[in-house]
Motif scaffolding. Structure first.
Motif, mmCIF file in Angstrom:
data_model
loop_
_atom_site.group_PDB
_atom_site.id
_atom_site.type_symbol
_atom_site.label_atom_id
_atom_site.label_comp_id
_atom_site.label_asym_id
_atom_site.label_seq_id
_atom_site.Cartn_x
_atom_site.Cartn_y
_atom_site.Cartn_z
ATOM 1 N N MET A 100 57.388 48.397 46.523
ATOM 2 C CA MET A 100 56.349 47.570 47.116
ATOM 3 C C MET A 100 55.551 48.338 48.176
ATOM 4 N N ASN A 110 51.225 48.311 49.943
ATOM 5 C CA ASN A 110 49.860 48.610 49.521
ATOM 6 C C ASN A 110 49.105 49.601 50.397
ATOM 7 N N ASP A 120 51.251 41.551 49.839
ATOM 8 C CA ASP A 120 52.609 41.940 49.464
ATOM 9 C C ASP A 120 53.463 40.709 49.163
ATOM 10 N N TYR A 165 52.554 43.765 37.224
ATOM 11 C CA TYR A 165 53.411 44.885 37.605
ATOM 12 C C TYR A 165 54.739 44.837 36.858
ATOM 13 N N PHE A 193 50.694 37.048 41.693
ATOM 14 C CA PHE A 193 49.641 38.018 41.389
ATOM 15 C C PHE A 193 49.760 38.539 39.955
ATOM 16 N N LYS A 194 50.708 37.986 39.202
ATOM 17 C CA LYS A 194 51.029 38.536 37.885
ATOM 18 C C LYS A 194 49.859 38.506 36.914
ATOM 19 N N ILE A 234 52.486 39.262 45.745
ATOM 20 C CA ILE A 234 53.064 40.052 44.663
ATOM 21 C C ILE A 234 54.545 39.719 44.504
ATOM 22 N N TYR A 259 60.928 38.388 40.841
ATOM 23 C CA TYR A 259 60.018 37.515 41.572
ATOM 24 C C TYR A 259 60.782 36.309 42.111
#
Length: 334
Positions: free
Chosen positions: A64, A66, A44, A58, A52-53, A47, A9
């Motif tokens: 990656m 969606n 995206d 994830y 978005f954790k 994330i 991240y």
């Protein structure tokens, strides 16, 4: 096959790495597709930044992406709706994303056939935005004749949500830059408000439904235009207890998100209104309904910019820059 992978991240300018990965065997209810195009979304970016954790933790490394458009190249033994050679699209399951890859494995239940008239790039703009709109309407239990305000509805979400709302018999209001007025009016908007000259909160009242795409202080502001008993779905606001319960989260997350969304829930309760935060999930049946609407209207969704798969990081940077005039799309060529 090659896939764009998030290894760590990064809050600023996250980068994906394109690597060779193995593909698992096709399960009985699964479909393997060769990717033709993939939508690139603000989701995206959230994330990749690690924002978005708490909603979905994830595991890394992560392929990656969606939403995807592809050609069926293999089907599982119990697949009945699709066959090799057909063009399909999907919003991938929330817990098994991976559209930024040369091949993608998807459950049959998430897929729908692409309307024949759409290009691959146009089709890649559809699944996430269309299902977001459909599921927002479902949450709010919209009724024909109701008034709907979509804040900031001149982007890729509005381009799908507006015609879908009109199909449901809703009166649609949106706001945005004046240069986009003609384009969204052609989609069926009943009232357009130029945010550069007019504050929507000063001219709107007694609206039945709101879809908030802006978040921040705008979410609170939009409760002021709702009628008593009105309903608001936010795509950018704070998750709340209701969201945690609906998505089956554990007790500690229910407490956490209950505290996070408390102010908005309290604000809604003052006028017997309802506040919903939502995360769009895969649904092949709903996406099939969208395909039927598109075939009927022959709508051409707005593509903002296309990037080759190898330039996926440029596409993410473009999303981060904002002021998009449609969907950003990755293309996959031989």
């Amino acid at each position: 096959m090659k896939a764009a992978i998030l290894e760590k991240y990064q809050k600023q300018s996250p980068k994906l790495v394109i690597q060779d990965v193995n593909l698992p065997n096709v399960g009985p209810h699964q479909v393997l597709i060769k990717t033709l195009a993939a939508g690139v979304n603000p989701l995206d970016l959230l994330i990749a930044r690690g924002q978005f954790k708490l909603v979905i933790p994830y595991p890394l490394p992560l392929i990656m992406g969606n939403e995807v458009v592809g050609e069926v190249i293999q089907v599982g033994k119990q697949v009945t709706k699709f066959k090799v050679g057909e063009r399909v699209y999907a919003r991938l399951p929330l817990d098994r994303i991976g559209a930024f890859a040369e091949k993608v494995m998807i459950e049959e239940s998430a897929l729908a056939k692409v309307p024949e008239y759409l290009t691959n790039e146009e089709a890649a703009t559809v699944p996430l935005t269309a299902l977001t709109a459909m599921q927002a309407f479902q949450l709010m239990d919209v009724k024909k004749g109701g008034r709907l305000f979509i804040s900031g509805g001149t982007g890729s979400f509005g381009a799908m949500a507006i015609p879908l709302a009109k199909e449901k018999g809703l009166s649609v209001i949106t706001n945005g830059s004046g240069r986009n007025k003609d384009r969204v009016m052609k989609l069926g908007v009943d009232q357009f408000i130029n945010y550069q000259t007019t504050d929507y909160s000063q001219v709107l009242s007694n609206v039945d439904y709101v879809i908030d795409t802006l978040g921040g202080p705008e979410t609170q502001k939009q409760f002021g235009i709702l009628k008593k008993g009105g309903r608001l779905v936010s795509l950018r606001g704070m998750p709340n207890h209701d969201f945690a319960v609906r998505t089956g989260m554990p007790a500690w997350k229910r407490l956490l998100f209950g505290a996070a969304g408390w102010r908005l829930d309290r604000l809604a309760a003052k006028n017997n209104q309802r506040y919903y935060f939502m995360n769009v999930h895969e649904d092949g049946d709903q996406l099939t309904q969208v395909s039927q609407m598109l075939e009927k209207t022959q709508l051409h969704p707005k593509v903002d910019r296309c990037y080759p798969f190898t330039k996926v990081n440029d596409a993410l940077a473009h999303i981060a820059g904002g002021h998009l005039q449609g969907k950003t799309v990755l293309t996959f060529e031989e």
